[in-house]
Design an enzyme around this catalytic site. Structure first.
Site, short mmCIF file in Angstrom:
data_model
loop_
_atom_site.label_atom_id
_atom_site.label_comp_id
_atom_site.label_asym_id
_atom_site.label_seq_id
_atom_site.Cartn_x
_atom_site.Cartn_y
_atom_site.Cartn_z
CB SER B 50 33.91 39.78 38.70
OG SER B 50 32.71 39.70 37.98
CD GLU B 51 30.08 44.46 39.19
OE1 GLU B 51 31.30 44.38 38.94
OE2 GLU B 51 29.27 45.06 38.46
CG ASN B 52 29.95 37.93 39.69
OD1 ASN B 52 30.84 38.69 39.33
ND2 ASN B 52 29.84 36.70 39.24
#
Lengths: 230, 222
Positions: B50-52
């Protein structure tokens, strides 16, 4: 020993009109809640805000937007906010959209003394228009500039009195890079512990980047509460 | 109508799951791509990024496990699997741009025969922002786009050239729709599979560019 503030307003009251501020967080996760409320209270105007998102209509940076305190926003995704749309369309608010990875790296570069860097993200899209491009090993890249701020407002889980920080889960996001990219970095934490209580090996952000601390209870509003059934 | 729509989404998501190999690190885009996670075979060991700042997305939390500081890129509350890790956004996109993600499955508004992707902006409508899509399309080893074959008006979404602003140029490897699976190759678009209920002719007629029919094309494939 870093300066400790009494409340959100106390932390941000010196931020002058027209300042550039960076604000940590992804969505509403890892935002410095009380310092944003402090900015609403101070009424500071003409802010350039650098942050991945711009809050929602009634929380986070959306509160500054509603109060017309922001004149320019640099971010990657602002789709959660109807007031944002209205202000952009009416010309009250200038927006610079940047790919999320480019935004993270621009902030990292700004704090790390790197004026610009090449990235493939945005090549051949509106993002690269008017920017220098260069081919390395047969692939085209676009030159993106580092970002700095007058003030960086971030959120961490825990600080010691020297400003060493630990974040919680995905509330880390942009906060560590933003910590380094501000001339003055102010950190809102859930808990300040005595120096020595955080293992040096566990520290995410060293205190060198930090000028001030605020211990404050966080509401931690949830944007999309998803649960599994059963 | 809603039931039909959700069946179509499920069909596409189930087919997209077959792209994922055991051992892969995978990024699933927001929207329909997120649904693919529901169909990942238990026989596969897959780590979702998840890019966060999370490697190892778990299932949605039970009511009493909800942790406000733990979300996916769609801002939904999630859990983390055993062996997960958290990191900052610069590191997250470093692993994306640096080619360490095996596969990204993304949504699409238009894909061209050259593999150009448009999925972030419709001129005249509200600009929401590109989020991490422009970085992802250049970083993951393989980019698969999943979408409906045609838009609401029945017009092709696979086109000669995108009319919408691009997310990335020449970045798409494979397209999976409710009607077919197509690969972007140097020779052009190659159709590999036709979905249940559609003919090759129907797929050709609802795809703007000419398509090459794979010698090993599979019919009623999914």
């Amino acid at each position: 020993m870093k300066r400790q503030f009494m409340n959100g307003y106390d932390a941000v009251k010196d931020i002058a009109d027209g300042s550039t501020i960076m604000v940590g967080g992804f969505g509403l996760v890892g935002i410095p809640e009380q310092m944003i409320l402090g900015l609403v209270e101070s009424g500071v105007k003409g802010l350039t805000v650098i942050s991945n998102n711009c809050g929602v209509d009634d929380w986070g940076l959306g509160l500054l937007l509603k109060n017309h305190q922001i004149t320019k926003m640099i971010g990657s995704y602002v789709g959660e906010n109807k007031e944002f749309e209205r202000q952009v369309l009416s010309g009250e608010l200038e927006v610079e959209l940047t790919p999320q990875g480019t935004l993270a790296e621009r902030i990292r570069a700004g704090g790390a003394g790197i004026p610009a860097f090449y990235t493939p993200a945005g090549v051949g899209t509106p993002v690269a228009e008017g920017k220098e491009t260069r081919v390395f090993d047969g692939k085209e890249y676009v030159l993106e500039k580092g970002l700095k701020a007058d003030y960086s407002l971030i959120r961490a889980l825990k600080a010691d009195e020297m400003g060493n920080l630990i974040y919680n889960k995905t509330a880390r996001n942009f906060n560590p890079m933003i910590a380094a990219a501000g001339k003055v970095t102010l950190v809102e934490v859930e808990q300040i512990v005595p120096t020595g209580m955080i293992e040096p090996d566990q520290i995410h952000t060293p205190g060198i980047y930090v000028q001030g601390l605020l211990e404050a209870v966080q509401e931690k509003r949830i944007e999309r509460r998803t649960v599994r059934e059963g | 109508m809603k039931g039909i729509k959700s069946n179509v989404r499920e069909r596409i998501a189930r087919r997209a799951e077959q792209e994922i190999e055991s051992g892969y690190y995978v990024n699933l885009g927001i929207g329909m791509p997120t649904l693919v996670a529901n169909y990942i075979s238990e026989d596969k060991v897959v780590v979702l990024q998840s890019e966060n700042g999370l490697l190892g997305i778990g299932e949605y939390p039970a009511e009493d496990e909800v942790e406000p500081d733990l979300i996916n890129a769609g801002k939904e509350t999630v859990t983390a699997i055993k062996g997960a890790s958290y990191f900052n956004s610069a590191e997250s996109f470093g692993m994306i741009r640096g080619g360490h993600i095996d596969l990204a499955i993304l949504g699409g508004m238009e894909v061209s025969s050259q593999g150009d992707l448009a999925n972030w902006m419709i001129p005249g409508k509200m600009i929401k922002g590109m989020g991490g899509a422009m970085d992802l399309v250049h970083g993951a080893q393989k980019i698969t786009v999943i979408m409906d074959h045609v838009n609401k008006d029945g017009a092709p979404k696979i086109v000669n050239g995108c009319s919408l602003p691009l997310t990335g140029k020449g970045v798409v490897n494979r397209i999976i729709t409710d009607r077919a699976v197509l690969d972007v190759t140097n020779e052009g678009l190659v159709v590999r599979e036709i979905a249940n209920g559609f003919t090759l002719e129907e797929v050709k007629n609802s795809t703007e560019p000419d398509i090459i029919v794979s010698a090993s094309i599979r019919y009623d494939a999914y």
